[in-house]
Write an enzyme that holds these catalytic residues in place. Structure first.
Site, PDB file in Angstrom:
ATOM      1  N   GLY A  43       0.778  -1.229   0.000  1.00  0.00           N
ATOM      2  CA  GLY A  43       0.000   0.000   0.000  1.00  0.00           C
ATOM      3  C   GLY A  43       0.806   1.274   0.000  1.00  0.00           C
ATOM      4  O   GLY A  43       0.432   2.263  -0.624  1.00  0.00           O
ATOM      5  N   GLU A  97       3.571   4.753   5.533  1.00  0.00           N
ATOM      6  CA  GLU A  97       2.373   3.920   5.383  1.00  0.00           C
ATOM      7  C   GLU A  97       1.293   4.703   4.636  1.00  0.00           C
ATOM      8  O   GLU A  97       1.255   5.933   4.720  1.00  0.00           O
ATOM      9  CB  GLU A  97       1.893   3.503   6.779  1.00  0.00           C
ATOM     10  CG  GLU A  97       0.664   2.640   6.820  1.00  0.00           C
ATOM     11  CD  GLU A  97       0.809   1.277   6.170  1.00  0.00           C
ATOM     12  OE1 GLU A  97       0.972   1.213   4.941  1.00  0.00           O
ATOM     13  OE2 GLU A  97       0.717   0.260   6.890  1.00  0.00           O
ATOM     14  N   ASP A  98       0.451   3.978   3.921  1.00  0.00           N
ATOM     15  CA  ASP A  98      -0.635   4.642   3.197  1.00  0.00           C
ATOM     16  C   ASP A  98      -1.734   5.099   4.145  1.00  0.00           C
ATOM     17  O   ASP A  98      -2.201   6.230   4.058  1.00  0.00           O
ATOM     18  CB  ASP A  98      -1.197   3.750   2.085  1.00  0.00           C
ATOM     19  CG  ASP A  98      -1.639   2.365   2.558  1.00  0.00           C
ATOM     20  OD1 ASP A  98      -1.469   2.032   3.751  1.00  0.00           O
ATOM     21  OD2 ASP A  98      -2.151   1.593   1.720  1.00  0.00           O
ATOM     22  N   ASP A 101      -5.386   2.414  10.028  1.00  0.00           N
ATOM     23  CA  ASP A 101      -6.787   2.054  10.192  1.00  0.00           C
ATOM     24  C   ASP A 101      -6.985   1.533  11.617  1.00  0.00           C
ATOM     25  O   ASP A 101      -7.172   2.318  12.539  1.00  0.00           O
ATOM     26  CB  ASP A 101      -7.129   1.003   9.133  1.00  0.00           C
ATOM     27  CG  ASP A 101      -8.610   0.850   8.882  1.00  0.00           C
ATOM     28  OD1 ASP A 101      -9.425   1.400   9.648  1.00  0.00           O
ATOM     29  OD2 ASP A 101      -8.966   0.165   7.907  1.00  0.00           O
ATOM     30  N   LYS A 129      -7.145   7.160   9.961  1.00  0.00           N
ATOM     31  CA  LYS A 129      -8.576   6.877  10.111  1.00  0.00           C
ATOM     32  C   LYS A 129      -8.847   6.554  11.579  1.00  0.00           C
ATOM     33  O   LYS A 129      -8.961   5.391  11.967  1.00  0.00           O
ATOM     34  CB  LYS A 129      -8.968   5.706   9.211  1.00  0.00           C
ATOM     35  CG  LYS A 129     -10.461   5.556   9.034  1.00  0.00           C
ATOM     36  CD  LYS A 129     -10.848   4.260   8.335  1.00  0.00           C
ATOM     37  CE  LYS A 129     -10.692   4.297   6.858  1.00  0.00           C
ATOM     38  NZ  LYS A 129     -11.302   3.083   6.223  1.00  0.00           N
ATOM     39  N   ARG A 163      -4.950   0.666  -6.946  1.00  0.00           N
ATOM     40  CA  ARG A 163      -3.763   1.337  -6.392  1.00  0.00           C
ATOM     41  C   ARG A 163      -3.265   2.448  -7.309  1.00  0.00           C
ATOM     42  O   ARG A 163      -2.689   3.417  -6.849  1.00  0.00           O
ATOM     43  CB  ARG A 163      -2.616   0.336  -6.177  1.00  0.00           C
ATOM     44  CG  ARG A 163      -2.815  -0.640  -5.066  1.00  0.00           C
ATOM     45  CD  ARG A 163      -1.513  -1.413  -4.820  1.00  0.00           C
ATOM     46  NE  ARG A 163      -1.721  -2.645  -4.089  1.00  0.00           N
ATOM     47  CZ  ARG A 163      -1.871  -2.736  -2.773  1.00  0.00           C
ATOM     48  NH1 ARG A 163      -1.844  -1.647  -2.041  1.00  0.00           N
ATOM     49  NH2 ARG A 163      -2.048  -3.901  -2.198  1.00  0.00           N
TER      50      ARG A 163
END
Length: 178
Positions: A43, A97-98, A101, A129, A163
């Site tokens: 990611g 990191e993308d 979560d 998030k 992606r």
């Protein structure tokens, strides 16, 4: 692909502007430290590549592959499928990191690098998030706060797809609930 997107949250211009701002912060922090930058694959590959190009300090890039997801849900268990090759002992580590979560993956990886003797461990992610967090973990640097929706693009995927979108968007529910 674009027809599968409910709405665009962050376009390429917004992403670039925020990455420029993050790079300025990181340049001040790491100018004399030579950190190991660890993209969490797959990611983070696009975000990390774009960020590294903006950084004006010496660094080593050494990706790691880790996951705690199956499809659209977190399994609750982090698995490292490809480890880094660098020795982190006495070196600063900066994860790229993308999205954060649940927080499980980055907490696990951060704890792992601390156990290996890293001088410091920090995280830079494009999206945070917080609504979905299940462990106490927060990014040191992040681009945007993300809503509790299924996001794709700019490295984020659904079953390996999307992606390559140049923006971050909300995936239509009918696409992933089939």
């Amino acid at each position: 692909m674009n027809n599968d997107i409910e709405k665009i949250l962050f376009n390429q211009e917004q992403l670039n502007k925020r990455m420029d701002e993050l790079a300025q912060q990181l340049d001040k922090k790491y100018k004399d430290q030579q950190p190991i930058v660890i993209p969490v694959m797959n990611g983070a590959m696009i975000f990390a590549a774009d960020m590294v190009k903006r950084l004006d300090f010496k660094l080593t890039v050494d990706p790691i592959k880790a996951s705690s997801y199956a499809g659209t849900s977190s399994t609750g268990k982090v698995t490292v499928t490809q480890d880094i090759k660098s020795d982190v002992k006495g070196r600063p580590v900066l994860f790229m990191e993308d999205i954060i979560d649940t927080g499980r993956t980055l907490k696990y990886l951060s704890d792992l690098m601390k156990k290996r003797g890293a001088k410091s461990v920090e995280t830079c992610c494009m999206l945070d998030k917080p609504e979905t967090r299940v462990v106490d973990f927060h990014a040191d640097y992040f681009g945007f706060t993300a809503p509790n929706a299924f996001l794709v693009g700019y490295g984020l995927d659904y079953n390996g797809l999307y992606r390559n979108l140049l923006y971050i968007g909300v995936l239509k529910k009918e696409v992933y609930s089939k």
